[in-house]
Design a protein around this motif. Structure first.
Motif, PDB file in Angstrom:
ATOM      1  N   LEU A 182       0.827  -1.213   0.000  1.00 16.47           N
ATOM      2  CA  LEU A 182       0.000   0.000   0.000  1.00 16.47           C
ATOM      3  C   LEU A 182       0.856   1.255   0.000  1.00 16.47           C
ATOM      4  CD1 LEU A 182      -2.877  -1.055   2.418  1.00 16.47           C
ATOM      5  CD2 LEU A 182      -3.002  -0.727  -0.063  1.00 16.47           C
ATOM      6  N   ILE A 183       1.924   1.264   0.776  1.00 14.40           N
ATOM      7  CA  ILE A 183       2.806   2.432   0.795  1.00 14.40           C
ATOM      8  C   ILE A 183       3.457   2.641  -0.575  1.00 14.40           C
ATOM      9  CG2 ILE A 183       5.008   3.285   1.732  1.00 14.40           C
ATOM     10  CD1 ILE A 183       4.038   2.248   4.478  1.00 14.40           C
ATOM     11  N   LEU A 184       3.895   1.559  -1.198  1.00 15.54           N
ATOM     12  CA  LEU A 184       4.484   1.684  -2.538  1.00 15.54           C
ATOM     13  C   LEU A 184       3.456   2.192  -3.541  1.00 15.54           C
ATOM     14  CD1 LEU A 184       6.708  -1.522  -2.735  1.00 15.54           C
ATOM     15  CD2 LEU A 184       7.474   0.865  -2.612  1.00 15.54           C
ATOM     16  N   LEU A 185       2.263   1.647  -3.505  1.00 15.87           N
ATOM     17  CA  LEU A 185       1.198   2.077  -4.409  1.00 15.87           C
ATOM     18  C   LEU A 185       0.901   3.568  -4.223  1.00 15.87           C
ATOM     19  CD1 LEU A 185      -1.260   1.556  -6.336  1.00 15.87           C
ATOM     20  CD2 LEU A 185      -2.558   1.057  -4.257  1.00 15.87           C
ATOM     21  N   LEU A 186       0.749   3.991  -2.992  1.00 10.14           N
ATOM     22  CA  LEU A 186       0.436   5.392  -2.716  1.00 10.14           C
ATOM     23  C   LEU A 186       1.597   6.317  -3.064  1.00 10.14           C
ATOM     24  CD1 LEU A 186      -1.461   4.733   0.605  1.00 10.14           C
ATOM     25  CD2 LEU A 186      -2.480   5.635  -1.511  1.00 10.14           C
ATOM     26  N   THR A 187       2.811   5.840  -2.872  1.00 14.55           N
ATOM     27  CA  THR A 187       3.982   6.651  -3.222  1.00 14.55           C
ATOM     28  C   THR A 187       4.081   6.828  -4.731  1.00 14.55           C
ATOM     29  OG1 THR A 187       5.148   5.892  -1.248  1.00 14.55           O
ATOM     30  CG2 THR A 187       6.492   6.828  -3.023  1.00 14.55           C
ATOM     31  N   VAL A 188       3.939   5.751  -5.467  1.00 13.17           N
ATOM     32  CA  VAL A 188       3.993   5.832  -6.928  1.00 13.17           C
ATOM     33  C   VAL A 188       2.873   6.731  -7.448  1.00 13.17           C
ATOM     34  CG1 VAL A 188       3.721   4.504  -9.066  1.00 13.17           C
ATOM     35  CG2 VAL A 188       5.196   3.642  -7.237  1.00 13.17           C
ATOM     36  N   GLY A 189       1.686   6.576  -6.904  1.00 13.54           N
ATOM     37  CA  GLY A 189       0.575   7.426  -7.320  1.00 13.54           C
ATOM     38  C   GLY A 189       0.836   8.891  -7.043  1.00 13.54           C
ATOM     39  N   THR A 190       1.395   9.168  -5.882  1.00 17.87           N
ATOM     40  CA  THR A 190       1.716  10.549  -5.525  1.00 17.87           C
ATOM     41  C   THR A 190       2.774  11.114  -6.463  1.00 17.87           C
ATOM     42  OG1 THR A 190       1.141  10.133  -3.216  1.00 17.87           O
ATOM     43  CG2 THR A 190       2.534  12.052  -3.672  1.00 17.87           C
ATOM     44  N   LEU A 191       3.781  10.310  -6.782  1.00 20.99           N
ATOM     45  CA  LEU A 191       4.843  10.775  -7.684  1.00 20.99           C
ATOM     46  C   LEU A 191       4.331  11.021  -9.100  1.00 20.99           C
ATOM     47  CD1 LEU A 191       7.843   8.654  -6.410  1.00 20.99           C
ATOM     48  CD2 LEU A 191       7.586  11.155  -6.292  1.00 20.99           C
ATOM     49  N   ASN A 192       3.200  10.418  -9.457  1.00 18.63           N
ATOM     50  CA  ASN A 192       2.603  10.695 -10.763  1.00 18.63           C
ATOM     51  C   ASN A 192       1.939  12.072 -10.803  1.00 18.63           C
ATOM     52  OD1 ASN A 192       3.252   8.414 -12.291  1.00 18.63           O
ATOM     53  ND2 ASN A 192       1.653   7.221 -11.285  1.00 18.63           N
ATOM     54  N   HIS A 193       1.709  12.657  -9.622  1.00 22.86           N
ATOM     55  CA  HIS A 193       0.998  13.938  -9.559  1.00 22.86           C
ATOM     56  C   HIS A 193       1.807  15.060  -8.930  1.00 22.86           C
ATOM     57  CE1 HIS A 193      -2.680  12.049 -10.936  1.00 22.86           C
ATOM     58  NE2 HIS A 193      -2.419  11.064 -10.120  1.00 22.86           N
ATOM     59  N   THR A 194       3.004  14.752  -8.483  1.00 20.59           N
ATOM     60  CA  THR A 194       3.846  15.779  -7.867  1.00 20.59           C
ATOM     61  C   THR A 194       5.309  15.420  -8.106  1.00 20.59           C
ATOM     62  OG1 THR A 194       4.181  17.067  -5.842  1.00 20.59           O
ATOM     63  CG2 THR A 194       3.920  14.704  -5.570  1.00 20.59           C
ATOM     64  N   THR A 195       6.203  16.202  -7.573  1.00 15.44           N
ATOM     65  CA  THR A 195       7.625  15.976  -7.809  1.00 15.44           C
ATOM     66  C   THR A 195       8.333  15.565  -6.523  1.00 15.44           C
ATOM     67  OG1 THR A 195       8.240  18.250  -7.326  1.00 15.44           O
ATOM     68  CG2 THR A 195       7.636  17.735  -9.621  1.00 15.44           C
ATOM     69  N   VAL A 196       9.496  14.987  -6.700  1.00 17.88           N
ATOM     70  CA  VAL A 196      10.331  14.633  -5.550  1.00 17.88           C
ATOM     71  C   VAL A 196      10.719  15.905  -4.797  1.00 17.88           C
ATOM     72  CG1 VAL A 196      12.540  13.617  -4.855  1.00 17.88           C
ATOM     73  CG2 VAL A 196      11.168  12.522  -6.637  1.00 17.88           C
ATOM     74  N   GLU A 197      10.973  16.955  -5.528  1.00 15.89           N
ATOM     75  CA  GLU A 197      11.331  18.226  -4.901  1.00 15.89           C
ATOM     76  C   GLU A 197      10.215  18.715  -3.984  1.00 15.89           C
ATOM     77  OE1 GLU A 197      11.608  17.695  -8.275  1.00 15.89           O
ATOM     78  OE2 GLU A 197      13.780  17.418  -8.271  1.00 15.89           O
ATOM     79  N   PHE A 198       8.979  18.620  -4.446  1.00 19.03           N
ATOM     80  CA  PHE A 198       7.840  19.014  -3.620  1.00 19.03           C
ATOM     81  C   PHE A 198       7.768  18.160  -2.362  1.00 19.03           C
ATOM     82  CE2 PHE A 198       3.486  18.265  -2.243  1.00 19.03           C
ATOM     83  CZ  PHE A 198       3.067  19.558  -1.963  1.00 19.03           C
ATOM     84  N   LEU A 199       7.937  16.851  -2.531  1.00 20.48           N
ATOM     85  CA  LEU A 199       7.866  15.955  -1.377  1.00 20.48           C
ATOM     86  C   LEU A 199       9.002  16.204  -0.397  1.00 20.48           C
ATOM     87  CD1 LEU A 199       6.801  12.655  -3.170  1.00 20.48           C
ATOM     88  CD2 LEU A 199       5.367  14.265  -1.890  1.00 20.48           C
ATOM     89  N   THR A 200      10.172  16.522  -0.923  1.00 20.58           N
ATOM     90  CA  THR A 200      11.307  16.837  -0.058  1.00 20.58           C
ATOM     91  C   THR A 200      11.052  18.123   0.725  1.00 20.58           C
ATOM     92  OG1 THR A 200      12.791  15.764  -1.631  1.00 20.58           O
ATOM     93  CG2 THR A 200      13.804  17.225  -0.029  1.00 20.58           C
ATOM     94  N   ALA A 201      10.460  19.090   0.082  1.00 20.92           N
ATOM     95  CA  ALA A 201      10.163  20.365   0.737  1.00 20.92           C
ATOM     96  C   ALA A 201       8.978  20.255   1.701  1.00 20.92           C
ATOM     97  CB  ALA A 201       9.874  21.436  -0.315  1.00 20.92           C
ATOM     98  N   ASN A 202       8.164  19.235   1.542  1.00 19.90           N
ATOM     99  CA  ASN A 202       6.966  19.028   2.377  1.00 19.90           C
ATOM    100  C   ASN A 202       6.988  17.622   2.965  1.00 19.90           C
ATOM    101  OD1 ASN A 202       5.283  21.562   1.704  1.00 19.90           O
ATOM    102  ND2 ASN A 202       5.944  20.789  -0.288  1.00 19.90           N
ATOM    103  N   PRO A 203       7.816  17.382   3.964  1.00 22.34           N
ATOM    104  CA  PRO A 203       8.016  16.020   4.465  1.00 22.34           C
ATOM    105  C   PRO A 203       6.786  15.376   5.104  1.00 22.34           C
ATOM    106  CG  PRO A 203       9.168  17.608   5.854  1.00 22.34           C
ATOM    107  CD  PRO A 203       8.651  18.356   4.663  1.00 22.34           C
ATOM    108  N   LEU A 204       5.787  16.142   5.452  1.00 21.09           N
ATOM    109  CA  LEU A 204       4.575  15.568   6.028  1.00 21.09           C
ATOM    110  C   LEU A 204       3.504  15.263   4.979  1.00 21.09           C
ATOM    111  CD1 LEU A 204       4.274  17.678   9.285  1.00 21.09           C
ATOM    112  CD2 LEU A 204       5.232  15.378   8.983  1.00 21.09           C
ATOM    113  N   TYR A 205       3.788  15.569   3.728  1.00 20.72           N
ATOM    114  CA  TYR A 205       2.798  15.346   2.678  1.00 20.72           C
ATOM    115  C   TYR A 205       2.510  13.850   2.490  1.00 20.72           C
ATOM    116  CZ  TYR A 205       0.173  15.834  -1.620  1.00 20.72           C
ATOM    117  OH  TYR A 205      -0.824  15.786  -2.560  1.00 20.72           O
ATOM    118  N   LEU A 206       3.557  13.044   2.318  1.00 24.91           N
ATOM    119  CA  LEU A 206       3.345  11.604   2.101  1.00 24.91           C
ATOM    120  C   LEU A 206       2.665  10.925   3.290  1.00 24.91           C
ATOM    121  CD1 LEU A 206       6.362  10.206   0.045  1.00 24.91           C
ATOM    122  CD2 LEU A 206       3.943  10.149  -0.537  1.00 24.91           C
ATOM    123  N   PRO A 207       3.075  11.182   4.523  1.00 24.44           N
ATOM    124  CA  PRO A 207       2.315  10.579   5.629  1.00 24.44           C
ATOM    125  C   PRO A 207       0.833  10.957   5.600  1.00 24.44           C
ATOM    126  CG  PRO A 207       4.408  11.371   6.435  1.00 24.44           C
ATOM    127  CD  PRO A 207       4.281  11.852   5.007  1.00 24.44           C
TER     128      PRO A 207
END
Length: 136
Positions: free
Chosen positions: A26-51
């Motif tokens: 589930l974590i892999l699925l949600l991570t891949v899905g999130t990466l299809n709609h945002t960037t690694v840079e965004f996720l790095t700048a917003n560390p609470l987004y993925l949780p």
């Protein structure tokens, strides 16, 4: 039937590897899905987004999967019994996760997103479990 015996019939120690693998899938699925709609840079700048993305679906999974029997003794026996149980567990868990996402956590629950989550979640969880029993 009281609650402890109800859950005791649906939780088997032999299914512990399945529980770990389900959460990882589930974590892999949600991570891949999130990466299809945002960037690694965004996720790095917003560390609470993925949780925040994981939380509604993992909470729903933790509530629904044991009730349906995703970790029962039968789920730990064969792929033939395990894969249908995980898919039957995912469908209501995904619906609850979508509701949590829409009403408690940030995010929406558009119909296309719901359909994608139902299908890809079923494939990810069922595929992982089929692979587990093939390699076991």
């Amino acid at each position: 039937m009281d609650a402890p015996s109800f859950l005791a019939a649906r939780l088997d120690r032999g299914a512990a590897p399945l529980a770990v693998g389900d959460v990882i899938a589930l974590i892999l699925l949600l991570t891949v899905g999130t990466l299809n709609h945002t960037t690694v840079e965004f996720l790095t700048a917003n560390p609470l987004y993925l949780p925040g993305v994981y939380a509604p679906f993992l909470i729903a999974w933790a509530l629904i999967a044991p009730l349906v029997g995703a970790y029962s003794a039968g789920a730990a026996e064969t792929a033939k019994s395990s894969v249908p149980l995980v898919v039957r567990s995912w469908i209501p868990a995904a619906v609850l996760g979508l509701a949590l996402r829409a009403f408690v956590f940030r995010g929406g629950a558009e119909l296309t997103f719901a359909a994608v989550m139902l299908v890809t979640g079923s494939l990810a969880l069922g595929g992982w479990r089929a692979l587990y029993f093939r390699l076991r």
